[in-house]
Design a protein around this motif. Structure first.
Motif, PDB file in Angstrom:
ATOM      1  N   PRO A  95       0.831  -1.208   0.000  1.00  0.00           N
ATOM      2  CA  PRO A  95       0.000   0.000   0.000  1.00  0.00           C
ATOM      3  C   PRO A  95       0.863   1.255   0.000  1.00  0.00           C
ATOM      4  CG  PRO A  95      -0.650  -1.477   1.780  1.00  0.00           C
ATOM      5  CD  PRO A  95       0.584  -2.042   1.177  1.00  0.00           C
ATOM      6  N   ILE A 125      -3.047   4.391  -2.668  1.00  0.00           N
ATOM      7  CA  ILE A 125      -4.178   4.468  -1.744  1.00  0.00           C
ATOM      8  C   ILE A 125      -4.902   5.779  -2.000  1.00  0.00           C
ATOM      9  CG2 ILE A 125      -4.852   4.736   0.680  1.00  0.00           C
ATOM     10  CD1 ILE A 125      -2.209   3.375   1.449  1.00  0.00           C
ATOM     11  N   ARG A 148      -4.369   1.596   7.321  1.00  0.00           N
ATOM     12  CA  ARG A 148      -4.313   0.643   6.214  1.00  0.00           C
ATOM     13  C   ARG A 148      -3.477  -0.589   6.587  1.00  0.00           C
ATOM     14  NH1 ARG A 148      -5.897   0.315   0.710  1.00  0.00           N
ATOM     15  NH2 ARG A 148      -7.022   2.198   1.235  1.00  0.00           N
ATOM     16  N   GLU A 151      -5.451  -2.767   8.971  1.00  0.00           N
ATOM     17  CA  GLU A 151      -6.501  -3.472   8.237  1.00  0.00           C
ATOM     18  C   GLU A 151      -5.921  -4.692   7.521  1.00  0.00           C
ATOM     19  OE1 GLU A 151      -8.382  -1.047   5.173  1.00  0.00           O
ATOM     20  OE2 GLU A 151      -8.846  -2.888   4.095  1.00  0.00           O
ATOM     21  N   SER A 158      -5.536  -5.879   1.869  1.00  0.00           N
ATOM     22  CA  SER A 158      -5.810  -4.443   1.921  1.00  0.00           C
ATOM     23  C   SER A 158      -6.871  -4.135   0.875  1.00  0.00           C
ATOM     24  CB  SER A 158      -4.542  -3.631   1.674  1.00  0.00           C
ATOM     25  OG  SER A 158      -3.924  -4.028   0.498  1.00  0.00           O
TER      26      SER A 158
END
Ligand code: GDP
Ligand code: MG
Length: 179
Positions: A95, A125, A148, A151, A158
């Motif tokens: 990410p 992102i 992120r 998560e 992601s």
């Protein structure tokens, strides 16, 4: 059950003098200035990194200088280099957030439309403008990255990057808003 810390490796890449060292000093020590020794390469240029440097990264910040068009152009190379050399354990791309730094300076050498298109086309992102100098959007950007990473850790995946402009004002104060 007690609380515990997470350890994440977050990369910060971008051309020389875009503000990477300043970002770390700001975020970690809450200082901005010239007390530290500048990491000077001399030129604005893209230098690919080794696989070892990228290894086991949980997230990445790609940064450019809004007043320097070359530093924006080179973000393409930085992103390609990253995606070619490292993925998350599950195979997803790392990410990546795009920070348009030095927004306190004018004129800007790139438009919001250009940045937005680039961010969407390259699976970021999202992106936002920052000023490490004026401490603008720094903590908020880092918070987005941390959320992120958490998560990803919790769900094993992601969410699909949208690349959108990250509206920090809206995030800070979701209850308000004119109109
Ligand atoms: P690096 O090479 O990417 O690590 O860049 P540095 O952190 O060494 O910063 C290069 C120069 O840009 C330094 O003189 C910083 O003080 C300056 N700088 C960094 N961030 C900002 C910013 O948001 N606004 C302004 N005006 N200058 C900045
Ligand atoms: Mg540096």
């Amino acid at each position: 059950m007690g609380s515990f810390d997470h350890l994440f490796k977050v990369l910060v890449v971008g051309d020389s003098s875009v503000g990477k060292t300043s970002l770390l000093n700001r975020y970690v020590h809450d200082v901005f200035g010239k007390e530290y020794k500048m990491t000077m390469g001399g030129q604005e240029r893209f230098t690919s990194m080794t696989r070892l440097y990228y290894k086991q990264a949980s997230a990445c910040i790609i940064m450019f200088d809004l007043t320097n068009a070359d530093s924006f152009k080179n973000c393409q190379m930085w992103k390609n280099d990253l995606d070619n050399k490292v993925t998350l354990q599950n195979g997803d791309f790392v990410p990546c957030i795009l920070l348009a730094n030095k927004c306190d300076l004018f004129p800007w050498a790139v438009t919001k439309e250009q940045i937005d298109r680039f961010s969407k086309e390259n699976n970021f992102i999202g992106w936002t403008e920052t000023s490490v100098k004026e401490n603008k959007n720094i903590n908020e950007s880092m918070r987005i990255i941390i959320e992120r990473m958490m998560e990803t850790r919790e769900t094993g995946h992601s969410s699909v990057p949208q690349g959108d402009y990250i509206n920090i004002k809206g995030l800070q104060d979701p209850g308000s808003g004119c109109c």
